[in-house]
Design a protein around this motif. Structure first.
Motif, PDB file in Angstrom:
ATOM      1  N   HIS A 189       0.851  -1.198   0.000  1.00  0.00           N
ATOM      2  CA  HIS A 189       0.000   0.000   0.000  1.00  0.00           C
ATOM      3  C   HIS A 189       0.882   1.241   0.000  1.00  0.00           C
ATOM      4  N   ASP A 252      -7.065   7.408  -4.172  1.00  0.00           N
ATOM      5  CA  ASP A 252      -6.081   6.335  -4.267  1.00  0.00           C
ATOM      6  C   ASP A 252      -5.691   5.753  -2.911  1.00  0.00           C
ATOM      7  N   SER A 254      -5.527   3.256  -0.221  1.00  0.00           N
ATOM      8  CA  SER A 254      -5.829   1.814  -0.225  1.00  0.00           C
ATOM      9  C   SER A 254      -5.592   1.160   1.130  1.00  0.00           C
ATOM     10  N   ARG A 276     -16.019   0.454  -1.983  1.00  0.00           N
ATOM     11  CA  ARG A 276     -14.706  -0.085  -1.624  1.00  0.00           C
ATOM     12  C   ARG A 276     -14.890  -1.402  -0.881  1.00  0.00           C
ATOM     13  N   ARG A 277     -14.272  -2.457  -1.423  1.00  0.00           N
ATOM     14  CA  ARG A 277     -14.314  -3.762  -0.761  1.00  0.00           C
ATOM     15  C   ARG A 277     -13.131  -3.883   0.206  1.00  0.00           C
ATOM     16  N   GLN A 280      -9.958  -6.132  -0.539  1.00  0.00           N
ATOM     17  CA  GLN A 280      -9.503  -6.059  -1.929  1.00  0.00           C
ATOM     18  C   GLN A 280      -9.182  -4.640  -2.381  1.00  0.00           C
ATOM     19  N   ASP A 281     -10.034  -3.679  -2.008  1.00  0.00           N
ATOM     20  CA  ASP A 281      -9.822  -2.293  -2.423  1.00  0.00           C
ATOM     21  C   ASP A 281      -9.178  -1.450  -1.324  1.00  0.00           C
ATOM     22  N   VAL A 282      -9.597  -1.686  -0.112  1.00  0.00           N
ATOM     23  CA  VAL A 282      -9.051  -0.947   1.031  1.00  0.00           C
ATOM     24  C   VAL A 282      -8.779  -1.920   2.171  1.00  0.00           C
ATOM     25  N   ARG A 345      -1.429  -5.693  -1.903  1.00  0.00           N
ATOM     26  CA  ARG A 345      -2.017  -4.757  -2.840  1.00  0.00           C
ATOM     27  C   ARG A 345      -1.828  -5.283  -4.251  1.00  0.00           C
ATOM     28  N   ARG A 346      -2.946  -5.299  -5.020  1.00  0.00           N
ATOM     29  CA  ARG A 346      -2.859  -5.810  -6.412  1.00  0.00           C
ATOM     30  C   ARG A 346      -3.029  -4.703  -7.413  1.00  0.00           C
TER      31      ARG A 346
END
Length: 346
Positions: A189, A252, A254, A276-277, A280-282, A345-346
């Motif tokens: 992140h 942005d 995360s 925001r999941r 996965q997102d945060v 983080r992807r």
């Protein structure tokens, strides 16, 4: 009325130290020494006296004990029942203090912190307590100069900027902030945010909030991570509004660090509503009591209220016995990783 041998006295009669002495076959002074610990007594005699105490149901008279020891056998706990403080968490500290104090044969007088230095003067002048524990310590706390003047022993749960001559115990909140950011940075992140305590807590200069924020900023700088920190108000609607404003200004972000126990649930509920999941997102990590985080599968640095309360009482008992104590005792933060920061983080 007479006592029944081996069965204590008839209801309504007070068992005395003389009764215990007769039952154990020792002098009354020996019973006194066993109970006070002021003189070495053989293990055999000590056990015989304690057995008689249990059988007869003897309870030392609090007033007589206080006169003999010149102590009240009471300590004061100054509680922070004011804006921005989470009552359930405060009561965890209070419960730990009360339970530990009883193990040291002390009771606890609860006092609210709204009286400031005047409240401390009142407590010290009353002779009702042997010492005092203070919570909700500010960096420039107005009570600190008075604590150095008073003869009343004290321990602070938290620590001011200048701790010279004091005794303080707390979680290392600066390091706690660092640990959270290091955890998020290790998972890739690059933009993180701290949702901190309500604005009123920062405005008062409360130590734990400012130290956590400083730790977040310091760790982010070392790791090359962008960090933003902002207060978070109480209540689901306020939390959602604060979170929405944060993500609108910094889409942005995360990784979130949450240091507001009342906001933990609302944050986890609001993120999916804001698209925001988790994770996965945060990814979300909190600084809060572990039981709060565990219920939500939330990674956290636990606030060890029970351990801090125990240590605070232990330090105060040592001060009452005129034993040396450290100025500042900081508990190392421990991170528990759960589903809210799973993966990278992807």
């Amino acid at each position: 009325m007479t006592a029944v041998p081996g069965r204590g006295r008839t209801t309504g009669e007070q068992v005395t130290i003389a009764d215990v002495a007769r039952h154990a076959g020792v002098a009354a002074s020996t019973v006194s020494y066993v109970l006070s610990g002021k003189r070495a007594i053989s293990a055999t005699t000590r056990e015989r006296v304690l057995a008689s105490v249990r059988v007869l149901g003897y309870h030392p008279n609090a007033g007589a004990r206080a006169l003999a020891s010149r102590r009240a056998n009471v300590i004061a706990l100054v509680l922070p029942l004011r804006t921005g403080m989470q009552v359930p968490v405060v009561m965890q500290f209070a419960t730990a203090v009360v339970t530990t104090a009883r193990r040291h044969d002390h009771d606890v007088l609860l006092v609210t912190s709204d009286e400031g230095p005047a409240g401390l003067r009142r407590i010290a002048g009353s002779a009702l307590v042997d010492g005092v524990l203070l919570m909700d310590v500010e960096l420039e706390d107005s009570r600190v100069p008075l604590l150095r003047e008073l003869s009343l022993p004290s321990v602070l749960i938290g620590h001011p900027t200048d701790s010279a001559g004091l005794s303080c115990v707390d979680l290392d909140f600066h390091r706690a902030g660092e640990v959270c950011v290091e955890h998020l940075a290790a998972r890739g992140h690059r933009r993180v945010a701290l949702l901190g305590a309500p604005a009123a807590v920062y405005a008062r200069g409360t130590g734990f909030a400012h130290r956590t924020r400083a730790g977040v900023v310091a760790a982010a700088a070392r790791a090359g991570v962008d960090a933003v920190a902002l207060p978070c108000e109480e209540g689901p609607a306020a939390v959602r509004a604060d979170l929405a404003a944060l993500l609108d200004r910094h889409p942005d972000v995360s990784g979130l660090v949450v240091q507001n126990e009342s906001a933990v649930g609302p944050v986890l509920a609001a993120l999916p509503m804001l698209g925001r999941r988790v994770p996965q997102d945060v990814a979300v990590v909190a600084i809060c009591p572990d039981q709060i985080a565990e219920q939500s599968g939330l990674s956290c640095v636990a606030v060890p209220a029970e351990e801090i309360g125990r240590q605070a009482v232990g330090l105060l008992m040592r001060r009452l016995d005129e034993q040396p104590v450290p100025e500042v005792t900081l508990l190392a933060p421990r991170l528990t990783v759960r589903a809210s920061t799973a993966g990278g983080r992807r």
